[in-house]
Design a protein around this motif. Structure first.
Motif, PDB file in Angstrom:
ATOM      1  N   GLY A 246     -18.379   9.092  -2.950  1.00 48.84           N
ATOM      2  CA  GLY A 246     -19.115  10.168  -3.623  1.00 48.84           C
ATOM      3  C   GLY A 246     -20.484   9.730  -4.106  1.00 48.84           C
ATOM      4  N   ALA A 247     -21.022   8.655  -3.522  1.00 46.02           N
ATOM      5  CA  ALA A 247     -22.345   8.162  -3.925  1.00 46.02           C
ATOM      6  C   ALA A 247     -23.444   9.115  -3.478  1.00 46.02           C
ATOM      7  CB  ALA A 247     -22.594   6.784  -3.309  1.00 46.02           C
ATOM      8  N   MET A 248     -24.523   9.190  -4.269  1.00 45.20           N
ATOM      9  CA  MET A 248     -25.709   9.905  -3.804  1.00 45.20           C
ATOM     10  C   MET A 248     -26.189   9.238  -2.522  1.00 45.20           C
ATOM     11  SD  MET A 248     -29.367  10.545  -5.700  1.00 45.20           S
ATOM     12  CE  MET A 248     -28.949  12.092  -6.477  1.00 45.20           C
ATOM     13  N   GLU A 249     -26.523  10.050  -1.514  1.00 39.63           N
ATOM     14  CA  GLU A 249     -26.855   9.510  -0.199  1.00 39.63           C
ATOM     15  C   GLU A 249     -27.891  10.408   0.465  1.00 39.63           C
ATOM     16  OE1 GLU A 249     -25.993   6.757   1.701  1.00 39.63           O
ATOM     17  OE2 GLU A 249     -27.377   7.687   3.132  1.00 39.63           O
ATOM     18  N   PHE A 250     -28.993   9.808   0.932  1.00 38.34           N
ATOM     19  CA  PHE A 250     -30.073  10.597   1.526  1.00 38.34           C
ATOM     20  C   PHE A 250     -30.144  10.503   3.044  1.00 38.34           C
ATOM     21  CE2 PHE A 250     -31.588  10.434  -2.812  1.00 38.34           C
ATOM     22  CZ  PHE A 250     -32.231  11.651  -2.971  1.00 38.34           C
ATOM     23  N   VAL A 305     -29.219  23.792  -2.271  1.00 36.30           N
ATOM     24  CA  VAL A 305     -29.387  22.387  -1.895  1.00 36.30           C
ATOM     25  C   VAL A 305     -30.595  21.829  -2.651  1.00 36.30           C
ATOM     26  CG1 VAL A 305     -28.406  22.792   0.415  1.00 36.30           C
ATOM     27  CG2 VAL A 305     -30.901  22.848   0.091  1.00 36.30           C
ATOM     28  N   GLY A 306     -30.818  20.523  -2.560  1.00 37.93           N
ATOM     29  CA  GLY A 306     -31.985  19.923  -3.209  1.00 37.93           C
ATOM     30  C   GLY A 306     -31.590  19.082  -4.408  1.00 37.93           C
ATOM     31  N   PRO A 307     -32.576  18.644  -5.175  1.00 43.29           N
ATOM     32  CA  PRO A 307     -32.314  17.672  -6.240  1.00 43.29           C
ATOM     33  C   PRO A 307     -31.254  18.106  -7.256  1.00 43.29           C
ATOM     34  CG  PRO A 307     -34.667  17.837  -5.862  1.00 43.29           C
ATOM     35  CD  PRO A 307     -34.027  18.898  -5.007  1.00 43.29           C
ATOM     36  N   LEU A 308     -31.308  19.357  -7.717  1.00 42.57           N
ATOM     37  CA  LEU A 308     -30.350  19.789  -8.737  1.00 42.57           C
ATOM     38  C   LEU A 308     -28.934  19.790  -8.159  1.00 42.57           C
ATOM     39  CD1 LEU A 308     -30.272  20.775 -11.660  1.00 42.57           C
ATOM     40  CD2 LEU A 308     -30.551  23.115 -10.816  1.00 42.57           C
ATOM     41  N   ALA A 309     -28.805  20.218  -6.902  1.00 40.20           N
ATOM     42  CA  ALA A 309     -27.499  20.208  -6.234  1.00 40.20           C
ATOM     43  C   ALA A 309     -27.027  18.769  -6.009  1.00 40.20           C
ATOM     44  CB  ALA A 309     -27.583  20.961  -4.906  1.00 40.20           C
ATOM     45  N   ARG A 310     -27.915  17.929  -5.495  1.00 50.80           N
ATOM     46  CA  ARG A 310     -27.518  16.549  -5.151  1.00 50.80           C
ATOM     47  C   ARG A 310     -27.079  15.759  -6.369  1.00 50.80           C
ATOM     48  NH1 ARG A 310     -32.074  16.147  -0.889  1.00 50.80           N
ATOM     49  NH2 ARG A 310     -33.446  15.909  -2.662  1.00 50.80           N
ATOM     50  N   LEU A 311     -27.863  15.904  -7.451  1.00 50.76           N
ATOM     51  CA  LEU A 311     -27.585  15.103  -8.635  1.00 50.76           C
ATOM     52  C   LEU A 311     -26.219  15.449  -9.230  1.00 50.76           C
ATOM     53  CD1 LEU A 311     -29.377  13.011 -10.288  1.00 50.76           C
ATOM     54  CD2 LEU A 311     -29.492  14.800 -11.999  1.00 50.76           C
ATOM     55  N   GLN A 312     -25.830  16.723  -9.085  1.00 59.28           N
ATOM     56  CA  GLN A 312     -24.571  17.159  -9.695  1.00 59.28           C
ATOM     57  C   GLN A 312     -23.414  17.146  -8.696  1.00 59.28           C
ATOM     58  OE1 GLN A 312     -25.455  20.027 -13.156  1.00 59.28           O
ATOM     59  NE2 GLN A 312     -26.577  20.903 -11.439  1.00 59.28           N
ATOM     60  N   HIS A 345     -36.737  19.764 -11.879  1.00 61.00           N
ATOM     61  CA  HIS A 345     -37.834  18.791 -11.949  1.00 61.00           C
ATOM     62  C   HIS A 345     -37.349  17.450 -12.503  1.00 61.00           C
ATOM     63  CE1 HIS A 345     -40.727  21.805 -10.796  1.00 61.00           C
ATOM     64  NE2 HIS A 345     -40.314  22.598 -11.766  1.00 61.00           N
ATOM     65  N   TRP A 346     -36.483  17.523 -13.488  1.00 66.92           N
ATOM     66  CA  TRP A 346     -35.917  16.304 -14.084  1.00 66.92           C
ATOM     67  C   TRP A 346     -35.054  15.583 -13.033  1.00 66.92           C
ATOM     68  CZ3 TRP A 346     -32.521  16.807 -19.164  1.00 66.92           C
ATOM     69  CH2 TRP A 346     -32.171  15.526 -19.616  1.00 66.92           C
ATOM     70  N   ALA A 347     -34.198  16.350 -12.374  1.00 64.15           N
ATOM     71  CA  ALA A 347     -33.365  15.767 -11.322  1.00 64.15           C
ATOM     72  C   ALA A 347     -34.225  15.125 -10.230  1.00 64.15           C
ATOM     73  CB  ALA A 347     -32.472  16.848 -10.708  1.00 64.15           C
ATOM     74  N   ARG A 348     -35.327  15.793  -9.892  1.00 62.38           N
ATOM     75  CA  ARG A 348     -36.195  15.299  -8.809  1.00 62.38           C
ATOM     76  C   ARG A 348     -36.796  13.947  -9.184  1.00 62.38           C
ATOM     77  NH1 ARG A 348     -39.016  19.710  -8.143  1.00 62.38           N
ATOM     78  NH2 ARG A 348     -37.779  20.422  -6.389  1.00 62.38           N
ATOM     79  N   MET A 349     -37.200  13.773 -10.432  1.00 65.24           N
ATOM     80  CA  MET A 349     -37.806  12.493 -10.826  1.00 65.24           C
ATOM     81  C   MET A 349     -36.749  11.386 -10.901  1.00 65.24           C
ATOM     82  SD  MET A 349     -41.047  12.825 -10.809  1.00 65.24           S
ATOM     83  CE  MET A 349     -40.658  13.824  -9.375  1.00 65.24           C
TER      84      MET A 349
END
Lengths: 506, 175
Positions: A246-250, A305-312, A345-349
């Motif tokens: 379940g790691a963040m993965e790009f 999708v995107g930073p807010l989705a990925r981070l959570q 924006h916070w998630a993106r940074m």
């Protein structure tokens, strides 16, 4: 969850039309139309994508090896994402999957350079004026030049972070924009040691800037006035790739979908089978398609999708600094999923910081300097490449004939996945800030702020030729045009009806 | 316009992407920290970087992308009418670029193939049958070739124009 009553007015004839055209400080071209009824009540709100370029069609008939270079021209902002998604799909076609370790690591280095440069561009060059100056600041100030005047250190850090990401791309791809390097089955170049050393020497400073960027985004978010904390709060399911555990993965992983309430609905879904998970709908008023989960259908199946989705959606970030920041983000929300758009924006940074950490690890890895770079194997008919582009999940699928010519191509780009979510956000903002109001330029900017948070890339979303204007339209309940507001060349709001066949929007 | 002037008027610069990918805008931003030096001498008018929605009277217009629909043509004509110097930036503006690969296809058939049903809303500008370079529609003063042109090419062009010099043709690349 959807608000179809605002997507299509019951009787659009004669409603007042307000247009935001073009949507600015985003990449690409779109417009928003609002239809208002009597007393300025909102009847219809749409984000339109107005251009069409036809990449999916004209790729057909080209030799497959041209494709990773051609498709970069979908988007000059994240060309690397298209370059790599295409080569990952074509790795399958040439039987060269998995690619050798050196090629895999150089591609990951290139891709994380892309994440850093694109996220820095989005936050500092495009969105920061709204957050630093407020949504209703003067038009003349709301841009990177205004930021450079009022917050020179922040502007400089943004420019330098983007520069670092672009330099990582240049040493792996040969050029900052529309480089080469990734080819079906691997890479055609390794990293030059001297250039690697130049980048490594900058890392302490770059890491400090990235930490400062998270600080700034966090401070701006936690300092928001109460009425903006839940700005464009539109609950949505979340989709992204995740890695092992379940790691963040790009770069490469399996698809996970989490419901809006935080439950995992789909996990470990193999990328090659994405068509069993996702369908695509079409609406007559936009060139951007509407993807949805097949299990739920086109109305209920949309997602973000995107930073807010990925981070959570991930369970953890596999680098220490960004993971600490993720935990702080989760704690600040009380552990509940957050769907308020400005949190993006916070998630993106936090993701930008993770990108810098991954780059630091890869620059320390001797594998990027060389070794076998190309794998070959049994030829396949087709393949799918899925990657997490800066804006979210990006899908490329190709079929190739025995004569090496592409026979079919399907692309679902990040911004397309977010089509319904952006439309929902725009409608939420219209109801919260515009309904019943006299529409002013600062109020209209609220709509653009919500769209901007998605960092939409409207040039790739249409696979389209050119420009995306953003426009807002209002009409009364009988469909009569009550008023027409558009922006003048100086960005201020001009009022007046516009008798035009476009008024009869369906 | 002279940099020797203690309070020189800033040149107004407008930028637009027609049927392009924004790669030329990205390459322009690749001047990196030189941006801060540049904005001592220029002021942005309509641009994807500002919230100014239509082009005003400007000294320089930088145009990325070719023409693929009626709206592109309208925007291009507004730039020509308002900009003293118009620069065609990048392969798409100069030749139509990669999007012109659709020129051997029928637009209607292509829309049908991609969307199944063709989006036909009045809010959507009419697509052109072919993608055109911008010089076929308006007069162009300078061009910067490349896909995209290099950051240095942008830098030197703007330095020449700021100094009131005829731009030198160096740094040309076509990849």
């Amino acid at each position: 969850m959807t608000t179809p009553s605002l997507e299509t007015a019951a009787d659009p004839q004669g409603l007042r039309r307000i247009v935001i055209d073009p949507v600015s400080r985003v990449e690409g071209h779109g417009k928003v139309t609002l239809l208002l009824g009597d007393d300025n009540r909102i009847q219809q709100v749409r984000l339109h994508i107005v251009e069409f370029r036809g990449f999916e069609r004209f790729i057909v008939g080209r030799p497959y090896w041209e494709v990773p270079v051609m498709v970069q021209r979908l988007c000059g902002i994240c060309p690397v994402s298209h370059h790599l998604a295409a080569t990952k799909a074509l790795d399958r076609v040439v039987g060269g999957w998995p690619v050798p370790e050196a090629a895999d690591k150089i591609r990951r280095l290139m891709h994380h350079g892309q994440i850093v440069q694109s996220h820095a561009l989005h936050f500092f060059h495009l969105s920061s004026p709204d957050l630093l100056f407020g949504f209703d600041a003067a038009v003349a100030q709301r841009n990177i030049v205004g930021v450079a005047m009022a917050h020179p250190e922040a502007a400089r850090q943004g420019v330098m972070l983007r520069k670092f990401g672009q330099e990582v791309i240049r040493i792996t791809a040969g050029k900052r924009v529309h480089g080469t390097g990734s080819i079906p089955g691997g890479m055609n170049r390794a990293v030059d040691a001297a250039e690697r050393d130049t980048l490594r020497a900058q890392l302490p400073q770059v890491l400090a800037w990235a930490e400062a960027a998270v600080d700034l985004a966090e401070r701006l978010h936690t300092g928001l006035p109460d009425h903006l904390v839940g700005f464009a709060d539109t609950p949505a399911a979340m989709m992204s790739l995740v890695g092992p555990g379940g790691a963040m993965e790009f770069y490469d992983g399996t698809l996970r979908v989490r419901e809006a309430d935080g439950r995992v609905a789909v996990d470990g879904f193999e990328d090659q089978r994405y068509r069993e998970l996702i369908g695509e709908g079409v609406k007559p008023w936009t060139y951007m398609k509407f993807p949805y989960r097949l299990a739920l259908g086109p109305d209920a199946g949309w997602y973000r999708v995107g930073p807010l989705a990925r981070l959570q959606n991930c369970d953890f970030i596999p680098t220490p600094r960004a993971e600490a920041r993720r935990q702080a983000f989760v704690a600040a929300q009380g552990g509940r999923p957050v769907h308020a758009v400005l949190a993006t924006h916070w998630a993106r940074m936090i993701e930008l910081l993770h990108g810098v950490e991954v780059i630091a690890q890869l620059l320390d890895d001797p594998a990027i300097l060389g070794g076998p770079l190309l794998a070959t194997g049994e030829r396949q008919r087709g393949g799918v490449g899925i990657i997490e582009a800066p804006r979210g999940t990006l899908i490329h699928e190709y079929e190739v004939g025995d004569d090496d010519l592409v026979t079919s191509c399907n692309l679902i780009v990040s911004t397309t996945h977010n089509n319904q979510a952006m439309n929902e956000a725009v409608r939420s903002v219209a109801l919260q800030y515009l309904d019943g109001q006299t529409i002013t330029e600062p109020l209209l900017n609220h709509i653009e702020v919500a769209i901007r948070a998605y960092d939409p890339c409207l040039s790739c979303a249409t696979h389209a030729l050119g420009q995306m204007p953003l426009a807002v339209t209002l009409r009364n309940a009988r469909g009569e045009v009550l008023d027409h507001v558009h922006r003048s060349s100086r960005g201020d709001t001009v009022r007046g009806t516009r008798p035009h066949s476009a008024e009869a929007a369906r | 316009m002279s940099t020797a002037n203690p309070a020189p008027a800033k040149l107004r610069v407008a930028t637009v992407s027609l049927a392009g990918c924004f790669g030329c805008h990205m390459s322009f931003l690749d001047i990196d920290e030189r941006l801060f030096e540049l904005i001592e001498h220029i002021q942005f008018d309509r641009s994807p970087l500002t919230d100014i929605k239509t082009v005003g009277l400007c000294d320089i217009g930088l145009i990325e992308g070719g023409l693929c629909n009626a709206e592109n043509v309208e925007v291009l004509r507004a730039f020509r009418a308002n900009c003293r110097v118009l620069v065609a930036v990048g392969a798409c503006a100069i030749t139509g670029g990669l999007p012109a690969l659709r020129n051997h296809l029928d637009v209607g058939d292509m829309l049908q193939a991609v969307y199944g049903t063709v989006p036909d809303d009045p809010e959507l500008p009419l697509p052109l049958n072919k993608v055109h370079p911008i010089h076929e529609v308006v007069r162009i003063d300078h061009s910067l070739p490349g896909c995209p042109p290099s950051a240095d090419a942008f830098w030197h062009l703007l330095q020449d124009l700021i100094a009131g010099r005829e731009p030198a043709h160096g740094l040309i690349r076509y990849d």
